[in-house]
Design a protein around this motif. Structure first.
Motif, PDB file in Angstrom:
ATOM      1  N   UNK A   1       4.063   3.569  -6.400  1.00 13.89           N
ATOM      2  CA  UNK A   1       5.484   3.766  -6.104  1.00 13.89           C
ATOM      3  C   UNK A   1       5.654   3.584  -4.597  1.00 13.89           C
ATOM      4  N   UNK A   2       5.972   2.390  -4.134  1.00 12.44           N
ATOM      5  CA  UNK A   2       5.992   2.119  -2.688  1.00 12.44           C
ATOM      6  C   UNK A   2       6.882   3.054  -1.884  1.00 12.44           C
ATOM      7  N   UNK A   3       8.000   3.465  -2.432  1.00 16.52           N
ATOM      8  CA  UNK A   3       8.898   4.334  -1.675  1.00 16.52           C
ATOM      9  C   UNK A   3       8.360   5.722  -1.424  1.00 16.52           C
ATOM     10  N   UNK A   4       7.350   6.125  -2.170  1.00 17.17           N
ATOM     11  CA  UNK A   4       6.826   7.486  -2.059  1.00 17.17           C
ATOM     12  C   UNK A   4       6.034   7.680  -0.767  1.00 17.17           C
ATOM     13  N   UNK A   5       5.077   6.801  -0.511  1.00 15.44           N
ATOM     14  CA  UNK A   5       4.209   6.996   0.660  1.00 15.44           C
ATOM     15  C   UNK A   5       4.960   6.826   1.966  1.00 15.44           C
ATOM     16  N   UNK A   6       6.084   6.100   1.939  1.00 15.93           N
ATOM     17  CA  UNK A   6       6.873   5.953   3.159  1.00 15.93           C
ATOM     18  C   UNK A   6       7.568   7.258   3.534  1.00 15.93           C
ATOM     19  N   UNK A   7       8.057   7.977   2.550  1.00 17.34           N
ATOM     20  CA  UNK A   7       8.785   9.219   2.816  1.00 17.34           C
ATOM     21  C   UNK A   7       7.853  10.423   2.908  1.00 17.34           C
ATOM     22  N   UNK A   8       6.720  10.377   2.197  1.00 15.36           N
ATOM     23  CA  UNK A   8       5.803  11.531   2.148  1.00 15.36           C
ATOM     24  C   UNK A   8       4.368  11.046   2.325  1.00 15.36           C
ATOM     25  N   UNK A   9       3.991  10.647   3.534  1.00 14.91           N
ATOM     26  CA  UNK A   9       2.637  10.107   3.747  1.00 14.91           C
ATOM     27  C   UNK A   9       1.563  11.193   3.752  1.00 14.91           C
ATOM     28  N   UNK A  10       0.426  10.887   3.149  1.00 19.03           N
ATOM     29  CA  UNK A  10      -0.786  11.716   3.248  1.00 19.03           C
ATOM     30  C   UNK A  10      -0.558  13.178   2.859  1.00 19.03           C
TER      31      UNK A  10
END
Length: 272
Positions: free
Chosen positions: A117-126
Motif C-alpha cells: 500500500x504505497x500511501x501507507x509508508x509515506x504517512x507512517x514510516x517505520x
C-alpha cells in the motif's frame, strides 16, 4: 428420574472467566415415547454479577436419527458467551509482531505493508502495526457430516500504526468474509472442536492511507488466519465445553447436526 437429576451438574466452570448454567427451567416433561428436560443453557460470569436479556426460542423437536439421547443448543448459549467475554474485556483478537514468528514473511510494520500500500509508508514510516479482529456474530451453519460442519461469518478488522509513544493511528478497516470447517468430538461428557480455514474474502471498508486493491492483502490475511487467529481459537475449543451429564452416564456413537435455529447433539449411552 429423581436420582438422575440429583447427580446431574447444573453449573459447570468453563475457564477462569465463565461458567455455564444448566439449571432445569421446569420439571421434566414425560410422554409415551420421550422424556424432555428443559435446561437454561446460559454462560455466566465468574467475576462479575451482570445479567443480559435472554430470549431462548421454543425448541420442539424429536431426533430423526436413531440415537438414544439428544441435547439441543439454541443461539442464546452463544449470545450469552459473547456477552460474558466482552464484559471481561475480551472484545478483540489482537495481533502484533510479538505474536508472529521472528522470521515471519509478513511482519506487522508499515515498512513491509508500504510495499503493498504505497500511501501507507509515506504517512507512517517505520512503525509497528497492530490488527484488531472483532468477535464474530453468530455464524451461518452448513452441516457436512456427523462430526463436521461449515461455518461462515463476517469479521470486522481494524488495522493500526503504533507510534514510538505507543499512540495508535487507524490505517484502514476491513471486513473478512470467512468460511471455516468445525470438526467436533465428544469425550467424557465434554464437547471439543477444531477449526480449519476453507476460504476468506477481503473487503476494504475505510482507508486513511488511500484506496488500494484488497487482493494485495489476501495472502497476508490467510497467513495470519492460519498461523495466529485460528490457533488461538483452537486452543480454547480443544479444552472443550462440558455438558450436563449425569454421573455414570457414558456416551458413544454421537452425531451433531443443525436443526432450524439450534444445534443438536445426539448420542447413545451406557449407564454403569
Amino acid at each position: 428420574m429423581e436420582p438422575y437429576l440429583q447427580t446431574m451438574p447444573v453449573k459447570v466452570n468453563v475457564d477462569e472467566i465463565a461458567g455455564i448454567d444448566y439449571t432445569p427451567m421446569k420439571p421434566p416433561q414425560i410422554s409415551n415415547h420421550n422424556l424432555d428436560i428443559p435446561l437454561r443453557g446460559n454462560f455466566f460470569s465468574l467475576t462479575k454479577h451482570k445479567s443480559h436479556p435472554s430470549h431462548p426460542p421454543i425448541m420442539n423437536f424429536h431426533g430423526s436419527q436413531l440415537q438414544m439421547i439428544f441435547f439441543a443448543v439454541s443461539h442464546t448459549l452463544f449470545d450469552s458467551a459473547k456477552h460474558v467475554y466482552q464484559d471481561a474485556g475480551i472484545k478483540f483478537l489482537h495481533v502484533t509482531n510479538s505474536k508472529l514468528l521472528k522470521d515471519s514473511k509478513f511482519p506487522l510494520t508499515t515498512r513491509y505493508y508500504g510495499t503493498l500500500i504505497p500511501g501507507l509508508s509515506k504517512k507512517f514510516p517505520n512503525m509497528e502495526m497492530k490488527i484488531d479482529v472483532g468477535l464474530p456474530p453468530l455464524p451461518t451453519v452448513v452441516y457436512n457430516s456427523r462430526h463436521k460442519m461449515s461455518l461462515t461469518s463476517v469479521l470486522s478488522v481494524h488495522v493500526y500504526a503504533i507510534s514510538p509513544r505507543s499512540s495508535h493511528s487507524l490505517l484502514f478497516t476491513l471486513s473478512l468474509d470467512t468460511s471455516v470447517t468445525l470438526h467436533l468430538s465428544v469425550k467424557n461428557g465434554t464437547i471439543s472442536g477444531h477449526l480449519s480455514l476453507e476460504s476468506i474474502k477481503i473487503k476494504l471498508k475505510h482507508s486513511n492511507v488511500g484506496n488500494f486493491q484488497e487482493s494485495v492483502l489476501h495472502q497476508v490475511f490467510v497467513h495470519y488466519m492460519n498461523e495466529v487467529w485460528i490457533p488461538t481459537v483452537n486452543r480454547r475449543l480443544e479444552k472443550g465445553y462440558p455438558l450436563p451429564i449425569p454421573v455414570n452416564l457414558h456416551f458413544f456413537n454421537y452425531i451433531v447436526y443443525p436443526h432450524k435455529n439450534f444445534l443438536v447433539f445426539g448420542s447413545d449411552f451406557n449407564y454403569f
